[in-house]
Design a protein around this motif. Structure first.
Motif, PDB file in Angstrom:
ATOM      1  N   LYS A 273       0.800  -1.144   0.170  1.00 52.63           N
ATOM      2  CA  LYS A 273       0.061   0.016   0.143  1.00 52.63           C
ATOM      3  C   LYS A 273       0.897   1.409  -0.110  1.00 52.63           C
ATOM      4  O   LYS A 273       0.642   2.197  -0.804  1.00 52.63           O
ATOM      5  CB  LYS A 273      -0.882  -0.025   0.997  1.00 52.63           C
ATOM      6  CG  LYS A 273      -2.060  -1.032   1.110  1.00 52.63           C
ATOM      7  CD  LYS A 273      -2.777  -1.179   2.015  1.00 52.63           C
ATOM      8  CE  LYS A 273      -3.856  -2.271   1.833  1.00 52.63           C
ATOM      9  NZ  LYS A 273      -4.869  -2.380   2.950  1.00 52.63           N
ATOM     10  N   MET A 274       1.868   1.215   0.736  1.00 59.98           N
ATOM     11  CA  MET A 274       2.905   2.290   0.622  1.00 59.98           C
ATOM     12  C   MET A 274       3.554   2.558  -0.476  1.00 59.98           C
ATOM     13  O   MET A 274       3.487   3.908  -1.277  1.00 59.98           O
ATOM     14  CB  MET A 274       4.075   2.301   1.819  1.00 59.98           C
ATOM     15  CG  MET A 274       4.914   3.545   2.012  1.00 59.98           C
ATOM     16  SD  MET A 274       4.024   5.123   2.477  1.00 59.98           S
ATOM     17  CE  MET A 274       3.789   4.910   4.011  1.00 59.98           C
ATOM     18  N   ARG A 275       3.875   1.335  -1.004  1.00 58.06           N
ATOM     19  CA  ARG A 275       4.762   1.373  -2.480  1.00 58.06           C
ATOM     20  C   ARG A 275       3.485   1.957  -3.531  1.00 58.06           C
ATOM     21  O   ARG A 275       3.916   3.088  -4.263  1.00 58.06           O
ATOM     22  CB  ARG A 275       5.130   0.393  -2.856  1.00 58.06           C
ATOM     23  CG  ARG A 275       6.014   0.100  -4.108  1.00 58.06           C
ATOM     24  CD  ARG A 275       6.638  -1.280  -4.359  1.00 58.06           C
ATOM     25  NE  ARG A 275       5.438  -2.407  -4.539  1.00 58.06           N
ATOM     26  CZ  ARG A 275       5.113  -3.397  -3.664  1.00 58.06           C
ATOM     27  NH1 ARG A 275       5.779  -3.121  -2.359  1.00 58.06           N
ATOM     28  NH2 ARG A 275       4.491  -4.373  -3.970  1.00 58.06           N
ATOM     29  N   LYS A 276       2.429   1.635  -3.440  1.00 64.85           N
ATOM     30  CA  LYS A 276       1.369   2.220  -4.324  1.00 64.85           C
ATOM     31  C   LYS A 276       1.311   3.752  -4.119  1.00 64.85           C
ATOM     32  O   LYS A 276       1.271   4.439  -5.100  1.00 64.85           O
ATOM     33  CB  LYS A 276       0.085   1.427  -4.109  1.00 64.85           C
ATOM     34  CG  LYS A 276      -1.241   2.307  -5.005  1.00 64.85           C
ATOM     35  CD  LYS A 276      -2.291   1.396  -4.957  1.00 64.85           C
ATOM     36  CE  LYS A 276      -3.479   1.934  -6.082  1.00 64.85           C
ATOM     37  NZ  LYS A 276      -4.480   1.241  -5.701  1.00 64.85           N
ATOM     38  N   LYS A 277       1.072   4.379  -2.889  1.00 62.46           N
ATOM     39  CA  LYS A 277       0.792   5.467  -2.448  1.00 62.46           C
ATOM     40  C   LYS A 277       1.908   6.615  -2.994  1.00 62.46           C
ATOM     41  O   LYS A 277       2.089   7.465  -3.895  1.00 62.46           O
ATOM     42  CB  LYS A 277       0.863   5.768  -0.948  1.00 62.46           C
ATOM     43  CG  LYS A 277       0.635   7.205  -0.859  1.00 62.46           C
ATOM     44  CD  LYS A 277       0.306   7.060   1.012  1.00 62.46           C
ATOM     45  CE  LYS A 277       0.526   8.735   1.423  1.00 62.46           C
ATOM     46  NZ  LYS A 277       0.573   8.680   2.883  1.00 62.46           N
ATOM     47  N   LEU A 278       3.297   6.031  -2.804  1.00 62.95           N
ATOM     48  CA  LEU A 278       4.463   6.612  -3.311  1.00 62.95           C
ATOM     49  C   LEU A 278       4.667   6.860  -4.730  1.00 62.95           C
ATOM     50  O   LEU A 278       4.794   7.694  -5.337  1.00 62.95           O
ATOM     51  CB  LEU A 278       5.680   6.090  -2.599  1.00 62.95           C
ATOM     52  CG  LEU A 278       5.796   6.390  -1.142  1.00 62.95           C
ATOM     53  CD1 LEU A 278       6.921   5.627  -0.286  1.00 62.95           C
ATOM     54  CD2 LEU A 278       6.090   7.713  -0.647  1.00 62.95           C
ATOM     55  N   SER A 279       4.352   5.603  -5.286  1.00 64.26           N
ATOM     56  CA  SER A 279       4.372   5.411  -6.964  1.00 64.26           C
ATOM     57  C   SER A 279       3.314   6.622  -7.665  1.00 64.26           C
ATOM     58  O   SER A 279       3.805   7.387  -8.443  1.00 64.26           O
ATOM     59  CB  SER A 279       4.150   4.173  -7.282  1.00 64.26           C
ATOM     60  OG  SER A 279       4.980   3.205  -7.132  1.00 64.26           O
ATOM     61  N   LEU A 280       2.114   6.569  -7.098  1.00 63.73           N
ATOM     62  CA  LEU A 280       1.166   7.425  -7.563  1.00 63.73           C
ATOM     63  C   LEU A 280       1.490   9.017  -7.318  1.00 63.73           C
ATOM     64  O   LEU A 280       1.513   9.788  -8.133  1.00 63.73           O
ATOM     65  CB  LEU A 280      -0.178   7.423  -7.114  1.00 63.73           C
ATOM     66  CG  LEU A 280      -0.923   5.944  -7.210  1.00 63.73           C
ATOM     67  CD1 LEU A 280      -2.150   5.870  -6.448  1.00 63.73           C
ATOM     68  CD2 LEU A 280      -1.089   5.987  -8.862  1.00 63.73           C
ATOM     69  N   LEU A 281       2.220   9.265  -6.233  1.00 63.70           N
ATOM     70  CA  LEU A 281       2.675  10.732  -5.912  1.00 63.70           C
ATOM     71  C   LEU A 281       3.752  10.962  -6.928  1.00 63.70           C
ATOM     72  O   LEU A 281       4.048  12.001  -7.358  1.00 63.70           O
ATOM     73  CB  LEU A 281       3.370  10.901  -4.501  1.00 63.70           C
ATOM     74  CG  LEU A 281       3.876  12.193  -4.301  1.00 63.70           C
ATOM     75  CD1 LEU A 281       2.896  13.064  -4.281  1.00 63.70           C
ATOM     76  CD2 LEU A 281       4.235  12.026  -2.481  1.00 63.70           C
ATOM     77  N   ALA A 282       4.977  10.021  -7.061  1.00 57.46           N
ATOM     78  CA  ALA A 282       5.892  10.163  -8.193  1.00 57.46           C
ATOM     79  C   ALA A 282       5.626  10.650  -9.540  1.00 57.46           C
ATOM     80  O   ALA A 282       5.861  11.435 -10.006  1.00 57.46           O
ATOM     81  CB  ALA A 282       6.957   8.972  -7.932  1.00 57.46           C
ATOM     82  N   LYS A 283       4.560   9.823  -9.956  1.00 53.62           N
ATOM     83  CA  LYS A 283       3.811   9.980 -11.080  1.00 53.62           C
ATOM     84  C   LYS A 283       3.254  11.394 -11.358  1.00 53.62           C
ATOM     85  O   LYS A 283       3.398  12.190 -12.376  1.00 53.62           O
ATOM     86  CB  LYS A 283       3.131   8.931 -11.591  1.00 53.62           C
ATOM     87  CG  LYS A 283       3.697   7.540 -11.958  1.00 53.62           C
ATOM     88  CD  LYS A 283       2.745   6.309 -12.776  1.00 53.62           C
ATOM     89  CE  LYS A 283       1.644   6.146 -11.973  1.00 53.62           C
ATOM     90  NZ  LYS A 283       0.924   5.209 -12.708  1.00 53.62           N
ATOM     91  N   GLU A 284       2.642  11.924 -10.352  1.00 55.44           N
ATOM     92  CA  GLU A 284       2.002  13.359 -10.398  1.00 55.44           C
ATOM     93  C   GLU A 284       3.106  14.432 -10.338  1.00 55.44           C
ATOM     94  O   GLU A 284       2.796  15.142 -11.079  1.00 55.44           O
ATOM     95  CB  GLU A 284       1.416  13.312  -8.938  1.00 55.44           C
ATOM     96  CG  GLU A 284       0.380  14.569  -8.760  1.00 55.44           C
ATOM     97  CD  GLU A 284      -0.646  14.565  -7.719  1.00 55.44           C
ATOM     98  OE1 GLU A 284      -0.230  15.232  -6.723  1.00 55.44           O
ATOM     99  OE2 GLU A 284      -1.419  13.514  -7.362  1.00 55.44           O
ATOM    100  N   ILE A 285       4.196  13.873  -9.810  1.00 54.62           N
ATOM    101  CA  ILE A 285       5.168  15.056 -10.011  1.00 54.62           C
ATOM    102  C   ILE A 285       5.794  15.143 -10.891  1.00 54.62           C
ATOM    103  O   ILE A 285       6.370  16.281 -11.628  1.00 54.62           O
ATOM    104  CB  ILE A 285       6.253  14.466  -8.621  1.00 54.62           C
ATOM    105  CG1 ILE A 285       5.712  14.711  -7.256  1.00 54.62           C
ATOM    106  CG2 ILE A 285       7.460  15.537  -8.670  1.00 54.62           C
ATOM    107  CD1 ILE A 285       6.609  14.084  -6.131  1.00 54.62           C
ATOM    108  N   GLY A 286       5.897  13.905 -11.912  1.00 57.17           N
ATOM    109  CA  GLY A 286       6.610  13.962 -13.134  1.00 57.17           C
ATOM    110  C   GLY A 286       7.524  12.955 -13.438  1.00 57.17           C
ATOM    111  O   GLY A 286       8.082  12.765 -14.359  1.00 57.17           O
ATOM    112  N   TYR A 287       7.913  12.113 -12.447  1.00 56.40           N
ATOM    113  CA  TYR A 287       8.923  10.968 -12.426  1.00 56.40           C
ATOM    114  C   TYR A 287       8.460   9.999 -13.565  1.00 56.40           C
ATOM    115  O   TYR A 287       7.189   9.549 -13.497  1.00 56.40           O
ATOM    116  CB  TYR A 287       9.197  10.284 -11.190  1.00 56.40           C
ATOM    117  CG  TYR A 287      10.118  11.139 -10.259  1.00 56.40           C
ATOM    118  CD1 TYR A 287      11.328  11.332 -10.326  1.00 56.40           C
ATOM    119  CD2 TYR A 287       9.661  12.005  -9.060  1.00 56.40           C
ATOM    120  CE1 TYR A 287      12.326  12.010  -9.603  1.00 56.40           C
ATOM    121  CE2 TYR A 287      10.197  12.677  -8.229  1.00 56.40           C
ATOM    122  CZ  TYR A 287      11.711  12.944  -8.388  1.00 56.40           C
ATOM    123  OH  TYR A 287      12.299  13.540  -7.499  1.00 56.40           O
TER     124      TYR A 287
END
Length: 193
Positions: free
Chosen positions: A65-79
């Motif tokens: 769940k934490m990996r998903k949360k951080l992944s979605l945030l990273a994509k939102e930033i543009g990574y």
């Protein structure tokens, strides 16, 4: 992101891939330390500060769940969520693989299997043909996923497990080490139910 045990193993795979000139960690517990000759440059909360200086990111966090949360945030930033694929594994050219996954040494993924975004496939896992592993699953060492199986998102499958032919597992399933899962087990369900 993540300099714990899983992150250090992922660092080894990233180095073995020989694609990156520079690799740095973000980790809350080890800021300004050097871990396995890799500098921890900031915390997880500072992820946005390092874009676009760094454009590729890998989320090396074992908690689904934490990996998903951080992944979605990273994509939102543009990574770009990079994948780490050990040169010492085997993946069929006819396998469908999502972004941000890691495949450890000696794993085998056969033809027409599908691996979702953000999955962790550890050493000596075998995923047979036509198996579907949804997003953000973690499959531990020496596990066999048989043909025509379906593993729901955010599931964790322990070491030395067998998911038998045609089994369908619900999202968020958590299998103990050494389990044998069959279509009739409580973790299974009929598709569409």
């Amino acid at each position: 992101m993540g300099a714990g045990g899983h992150g250090r193993c992922c660092l080894d795979i990233a180095r073995d891939m020989n694609l990156y000139e520079e690799i740095a960690f973000l980790d809350d517990a080890h800021v300004n330390e050097v871990i396995n000759k890799c500098k921890v440059i900031g915390t997880l909360g500072e992820m946005s500060s390092y874009y676009p200086e760094y454009t590729d990111i890998f989320i090396a966090v074992g908690n689904n769940k934490m990996r998903k949360k951080l992944s979605l945030l990273a994509k939102e930033i543009g990574y770009h969520l990079t994948s780490l694929i050990s040169p010492n594994c085997y993946i069929s050219r006819f396998t469908d693989i999502g972004d941000g996954i890691v495949v450890f040494p000696h794993a085998v993924i056969e033809a027409n299997a599908s691996i979702g975004e953000g999955c962790i496939i550890t050493s000596h896992v075998t995923i047979n043909h036509d198996a579907v592993i949804e997003d953000y699953c973690l499959i531990y060492s020496n596990t066999v996923i048989r043909p025509n199986t379906f593993i729901g998102s955010l599931s964790r499958i322990g070491s030395n497990c067998t998911v038998t032919f045609g089994t369908k597992m619900k999202s968020n399933s958590d299998m103990k080490d050494g389990s044998v899962i069959e279509p009739s087990d409580e973790y299974s369900f009929e598709v569409g139910v």
